[in-house]
Design a protein around this motif. Structure first.
Motif, PDB file in Angstrom:
ATOM      1  N   PRO A  45       0.959   5.972  -1.787  1.00 22.06           N
ATOM      2  CA  PRO A  45       1.532   6.662  -0.626  1.00 22.06           C
ATOM      3  C   PRO A  45       0.717   7.870  -0.178  1.00 22.06           C
ATOM      4  O   PRO A  45       0.722   8.220   1.013  1.00 22.06           O
ATOM      5  CB  PRO A  45       2.918   7.083  -1.135  1.00 22.06           C
ATOM      6  CG  PRO A  45       2.800   7.097  -2.613  1.00 22.06           C
ATOM      7  CD  PRO A  45       1.840   6.003  -2.962  1.00 22.06           C
ATOM      8  N   HIS A  46      -0.019   8.491  -1.113  1.00 20.90           N
ATOM      9  CA  HIS A  46      -0.809   9.678  -0.773  1.00 20.90           C
ATOM     10  C   HIS A  46      -2.045   9.339   0.057  1.00 20.90           C
ATOM     11  O   HIS A  46      -2.680  10.243   0.620  1.00 20.90           O
ATOM     12  CB  HIS A  46      -1.241  10.401  -2.052  1.00 20.90           C
ATOM     13  CG  HIS A  46      -2.055   9.558  -2.983  1.00 20.90           C
ATOM     14  ND1 HIS A  46      -1.506   8.505  -3.700  1.00 20.90           N
ATOM     15  CD2 HIS A  46      -3.380   9.586  -3.301  1.00 20.90           C
ATOM     16  CE1 HIS A  46      -2.456   7.933  -4.427  1.00 20.90           C
ATOM     17  NE2 HIS A  46      -3.591   8.565  -4.204  1.00 20.90           N
ATOM     18  N   LYS A  47      -2.401   8.053   0.141  1.00 18.44           N
ATOM     19  CA  LYS A  47      -3.577   7.648   0.899  1.00 18.44           C
ATOM     20  C   LYS A  47      -3.234   7.016   2.248  1.00 18.44           C
ATOM     21  O   LYS A  47      -4.129   6.542   2.947  1.00 18.44           O
ATOM     22  CB  LYS A  47      -4.417   6.653   0.079  1.00 18.44           C
ATOM     23  CG  LYS A  47      -5.053   7.258  -1.162  1.00 18.44           C
ATOM     24  CD  LYS A  47      -5.954   6.250  -1.844  1.00 18.44           C
ATOM     25  CE  LYS A  47      -6.638   6.860  -3.077  1.00 18.44           C
ATOM     26  NZ  LYS A  47      -7.523   5.887  -3.751  1.00 18.44           N
ATOM     27  N   MET A  48      -1.966   7.031   2.613  1.00  8.66           N
ATOM     28  CA  MET A  48      -1.562   6.348   3.844  1.00  8.66           C
ATOM     29  C   MET A  48      -2.221   6.946   5.084  1.00  8.66           C
ATOM     30  O   MET A  48      -2.473   6.252   6.062  1.00  8.66           O
ATOM     31  CB  MET A  48      -0.037   6.380   3.991  1.00  8.66           C
ATOM     32  CG  MET A  48       0.703   5.548   2.948  1.00  8.66           C
ATOM     33  SD  MET A  48       0.125   3.833   2.846  1.00  8.66           S
ATOM     34  CE  MET A  48       0.537   3.249   4.481  1.00  8.66           C
ATOM     35  N   LEU A  70       0.828  -1.206   0.000  1.00 13.41           N
ATOM     36  CA  LEU A  70       0.000   0.000   0.000  1.00 13.41           C
ATOM     37  C   LEU A  70       0.861   1.255   0.000  1.00 13.41           C
ATOM     38  O   LEU A  70       0.537   2.242  -0.669  1.00 13.41           O
ATOM     39  CB  LEU A  70      -0.940  -0.012   1.214  1.00 13.41           C
ATOM     40  CG  LEU A  70      -2.052  -1.062   1.196  1.00 13.41           C
ATOM     41  CD1 LEU A  70      -2.764  -1.101   2.537  1.00 13.41           C
ATOM     42  CD2 LEU A  70      -3.051  -0.772   0.080  1.00 13.41           C
ATOM     43  N   GLN A  71       1.953   1.225   0.750  1.00 14.85           N
ATOM     44  CA  GLN A  71       2.854   2.368   0.792  1.00 14.85           C
ATOM     45  C   GLN A  71       3.468   2.641  -0.580  1.00 14.85           C
ATOM     46  O   GLN A  71       3.662   3.801  -0.961  1.00 14.85           O
ATOM     47  CB  GLN A  71       3.950   2.131   1.830  1.00 14.85           C
ATOM     48  CG  GLN A  71       3.464   2.216   3.267  1.00 14.85           C
ATOM     49  CD  GLN A  71       4.529   1.784   4.262  1.00 14.85           C
ATOM     50  OE1 GLN A  71       5.433   1.021   3.945  1.00 14.85           O
ATOM     51  NE2 GLN A  71       4.415   2.282   5.490  1.00 14.85           N
TER      52      GLN A  71
END
Length: 223
Positions: free
Chosen positions: A161-164, A156-157
């Motif tokens: 990354p913008h949704k972490m 996911l990262q």
């Protein structure tokens, strides 16, 4: 806010509730979009006072208030499970009038001893706080379940990354803690809210992780 701060909820009573069609776990990180007047007022008061609120899982009804002229007070029926999690507001944004975005963190679980729906639709409850999970190391036979969660987080990262900041997995990471790993997996899995609620209420973190591992097998998640 730490668990000692959350204990003050008992002395305050009348904990404001936010019924949702999902479950907040201790240590979880939940983004919420607030637009109903009853919750805008509640969140403003809680934020200004540094006070918590409670997240409970709906068993009947909708997250958005609905009018039912045939119901008492003209409000559609809502029902929720008698256990939930204390939430502390970590971040608040006001992009426009009548709209609020918040991030809240799950603290301690609680059991509802009594609840009341106020005239404007907000639920409040007297609650008893439950003990925090004991720290139980992840046993060897469940390390694949933990390792799969680590890989998922890394993926996911890399991909988004913008949704972490929207994920329930936020540091500090407790990879050798059965309760923490079980909670994070349950938040991410596409399981019915009722199942997530049952897992949240289990007092044995090892059993919770074992059940999560079984659920991953049923869903065909590779480990």
């Amino acid at each position: 806010m730490n668990d000692n701060a959350a204990t003050s909820v008992l002395s305050l009573k009348q904990l404001p509730l936010f019924p949702l069609q999902t479950v907040l776990f201790p240590g979880g990180w939940m983004p919420l979009r607030i637009f109903e007047v009853r919750y805008l007022d509640m969140i403003k008061r809680c934020h200004h006072a540094g006070a918590p609120f409670g997240v409970v899982c709906l068993s009947e009804g909708s997250e958005v208030r609905r009018v039912d002229p045939s119901a008492p007070g003209g409000q559609a029926h809502e029902a929720f499970f008698d256990a939930g999690t204390v939430a502390h507001i970590e971040q608040v944004a006001h992009p426009q009038p009548g709209l609020m975005f918040i991030h809240c963190k799950g603290l301690q679980r609680f059991h509802i001893t009594s609840s009341q729906r106020l005239t404007h639709g907000l639920w409040v409850a007297d609650v008893t706080l439950r003990e925090s999970d004991p720290l139980v190391p992840v046993p060897e036979h469940l390390t694949p379940t933990r390792d799969a969660l680590q890989r998922l987080l890394l993926n996911l990262q890399e991909r988004e990354p913008h949704k972490m900041n929207e994920l329930p997995l936020q540091p500090p990471y407790e990879w050798n803690n059965c309760g923490w790993v079980a909670n994070r997996w349950t938040e991410l899995l596409p399981a019915p809210a009722e199942i997530k609620h049952r897992l949240m209420t289990l007092d044995n973190p090892l059993l919770r992780l074992e059940l999560v591992s079984d659920l991953l097998d049923q869903l065909g998640v590779e480990r």
